[in-house]
Design a protein around this motif. Structure first.
Motif, short mmCIF file in Angstrom:
data_model
loop_
_atom_site.label_atom_id
_atom_site.label_comp_id
_atom_site.label_asym_id
_atom_site.label_seq_id
_atom_site.Cartn_x
_atom_site.Cartn_y
_atom_site.Cartn_z
N UNK A 169 36.80 -50.86 -118.78
CA UNK A 169 37.14 -52.04 -117.07
C UNK A 169 36.32 -51.76 -116.26
N UNK A 170 36.13 -49.87 -116.49
CA UNK A 170 35.32 -50.15 -115.22
C UNK A 170 34.31 -50.77 -114.84
N UNK A 171 33.78 -50.73 -116.90
CA UNK A 171 32.10 -51.04 -116.89
C UNK A 171 32.57 -52.61 -116.57
N UNK A 224 39.67 -60.83 -124.13
CA UNK A 224 40.25 -59.63 -124.77
C UNK A 224 38.28 -59.03 -124.60
N UNK A 225 38.44 -57.64 -123.74
CA UNK A 225 36.97 -56.81 -123.87
C UNK A 225 37.82 -55.57 -124.90
N UNK A 226 37.07 -55.84 -126.69
CA UNK A 226 37.94 -55.25 -127.37
C UNK A 226 36.86 -53.45 -127.33
N UNK A 227 36.97 -52.30 -127.67
CA UNK A 227 35.95 -51.06 -128.10
C UNK A 227 35.76 -50.39 -129.53
N UNK A 228 34.17 -51.01 -129.38
CA UNK A 228 34.23 -50.66 -131.10
C UNK A 228 33.60 -49.38 -131.83
N UNK A 248 43.43 -53.16 -117.87
CA UNK A 248 42.65 -52.30 -118.70
C UNK A 248 44.19 -51.03 -118.98
N UNK A 249 43.96 -50.54 -119.68
CA UNK A 249 44.25 -49.12 -120.93
C UNK A 249 44.96 -48.15 -120.10
N UNK A 281 40.97 -64.39 -116.36
CA UNK A 281 41.47 -63.15 -116.40
C UNK A 281 40.72 -62.72 -117.67
N UNK A 282 41.19 -61.11 -117.77
CA UNK A 282 40.58 -59.99 -118.75
C UNK A 282 41.11 -58.48 -119.35
N UNK A 283 41.66 -59.01 -120.05
CA UNK A 283 42.13 -57.53 -121.08
C UNK A 283 41.11 -56.60 -121.81
N UNK A 284 40.90 -55.27 -120.97
CA UNK A 284 39.83 -54.27 -121.32
C UNK A 284 40.69 -53.27 -122.52
N UNK A 285 39.90 -52.82 -123.44
CA UNK A 285 41.44 -52.25 -124.09
C UNK A 285 41.14 -51.39 -123.41
#
Lengths: 344, 344
Positions: A254-256, A184-188, A276-277, A245-249
């Motif tokens: 996700x584009x990054x 998971x890539x969070x967004x802080x 993504x979401x 697999x990676x779930x993006x915030x």
């Protein structure tokens, strides 16, 4: 060409046999009107399909006809879409939209200390940023209606998606197609503020891993935005063990992540699935699987809640939760044997 | 935490030996103050670095401290970026931003007929849409300051790029790398309003073709947006003679054109070069060559012009023109012999 306002407060007053001032007070939910009279006035107004208009309502004093919208950013798809929904709904209800963008904490502190909203607006819509207890109390003190979008604060009515459920939908898609190593890539927030959406999506990621019996977490927490996504994927790729697999915030994150994968020559979805979401417009362009959230509709719902509050009604739902759904595109596929395939 | 306002109108009045009301009138450019006094007051205010604050200024009556921003759309990158620039600049000047989105002509007609701005705002910023003569006169009649972005109207101050020059930069890039068959996908308002930017970019396309001695035009005019771009490229591909390069009204249009090319299996840039205008965030993602325009800066410049006008100054430039420049990426290349290459 112009739809004339067919019904005014005088019509409601005539129908109920009270003064215009009483109608105004009743419809704005002010004190000094008995519950019985208020109900009669409300019923008459509903019958006549009367919508509170700021001009009419301000005849009796209090109302400004304006609603403040407070956002942390304007020129990002998410915020401009919410804003479009709010402005459209408020304008239809005869209310004006005052816009305040508070990008950094120093602006936020000054804003809540000085509270320039005092006597300027009838209501405030706060979009997405976490209010401190102090800020919440300040908002309560100015005595206007408050509606919160994409967060919760005290007893204020709110409009949200279920962020945990959205994350479960995303990660659930990945586990269903066979992934067992999911990052998971969070967004802080660069200033360290804890955004509810980030925390709840992290909780959803964890809950879904647990449900699938997966113990191993791969979580990185770069600053939000596309560059954060690039950096987050670099971090995941440099670990001793790399997820499939990676779930993006969000879709912007996700584009990054996709950019980093392209630069690294790692084919998507063959060697790495990405989800993504949002269903940001860029998701279709990037062929990105995502969980769609109804962003403009959040604004519309918040605008409607404000109009209901100013009309003396409690909003239909105190804590509205709008639905999200999975949109499967080309960036996710079952994991392969682990070989890095050549790009086709 | 909060930067206290160091200087107020009383300070300016004391320094110049006139009443606060006179300072207020002078700084807002109202009548009843001699030019000599106005200059002295202005000089004192500049010396004291006094910025007109709406609260202070409204002490004397007229001022509302609010500026209306009228846009045809909110949730599109271009408009939300302009809006971000405006809001930021106005807030720094102590002014509030009132937002009006007029998407279709019926809303526009109602707005200019009812003029809800009367007594609500000190100034109006109109973004991008073409004002009819009647609408321009209505705006003049309400007697507030008006600034126009991305268009021109009467004697109102304006902030623009040179749209013709931007188109010449784009088409000039294509002719320089050897293209001789160059198409253009315009962007037309679905309701048929003539937008200045579309007409001026068309003029730039034609001027640059003429300069390069190219007589053959390939112009299509679908509705604006990404879908318009998709359709526009379909039209160009279905003609008897197909160009080798296409100049698109904007990056969003270009993204649609790229989609059609991908579906048609036509490799970019090997068999078709594509260029846009804007440097929209999506341009980097799509590896799109474009002509960058400073969009947020347009909003900032318009906000500054409003603050100058309300301070009794004419804006530094009555018709500001911000620079544009070419950004070369991977979607343009010299024309090949005409064979359709395989995608790599």
């Amino acid at each position: 060409m112009i739809p004339k306002q067919q019904v005014n407060m005088a019509d409601v007053a005539r129908r109920t046999g009270v003064s215009i001032a009483t109608v105004s007070r009743a419809l704005r939910g002010e004190r000094g009107v008995s519950d019985k009279t208020r109900l009669r006035i409300r019923a008459a107004a509903d019958e006549l399909a009367y919508v509170v208009s700021p001009e009419a309502s301000s005849l009796s004093g209090g109302s400004t006809g304006r609603v403040a919208v407070v956002v942390p950013r304007i020129n990002a798809w998410y915020y401009s879409s919410v804003l479009a929904g709010i402005e459209n709904e408020l304008r239809a209800g005869g209310l004006d939209t005052l816009l305040y963008c508070l990008e950094v904490s120093s602006q936020r502190e000054a804003f809540f200390e000085q509270l320039p909203l005092r006597r300027k607006v009838d209501a405030v819509i706060v979009v997405a940023f976490p209010l401190t207890r102090q800020e919440r109390i300040r908002l309560e003190e100015i005595g206007v209606s408050v509606v919160i979008i994409s967060a919760h604060a005290g007893h204020f009515p709110s409009v949200n998606i279920d962020d945990q459920r959205a994350a479960e939908q995303a990660v659930g898609h990945l586990t269903r197609i066979g992934h067992t190593k999911i990052g998971m890539i969070r967004a802080v927030d660069p200033e360290g503020l804890a955004y509810e959406s980030d925390l709840r999506r992290l909780a959803g990621y964890r809950a879904q891993l647990a449900k699938a019996g997966l113990a191993e977490e791969f979580v990185v927490a770069p600053p939000w935005g596309t560059e954060g996504g690039e950096h987050g994927m670099e971090l995941l790729l440099s670990g001793p063990d790399v997820p499939t697999a990676v779930f993006c915030f969000s879709d912007e994150v996700a584009v990054g992540a996709l950019r980093t994968l392209r630069r690294a020559g790692i084919p998507v979805p063959q060697s790495m699935s990405v989800i993504g979401i949002d269903d940001h417009p860029v998701a279709e362009l990037a062929d990105l699987t995502t969980v769609r959230q109804p962003v403009k509709e959040k604004g519309t719902a918040a605008g409607r809640a404000v109009i209901e509050l100013l009309g003396g009604h409690p909003p239909a739902e105190r804590a509205a939760v709008l639905p999200t759904h999975l949109v499967v595109r080309g960036s996710t596929a079952p994991p392969t044997s682990g070989t890095v395939h050549q790009r086709t």
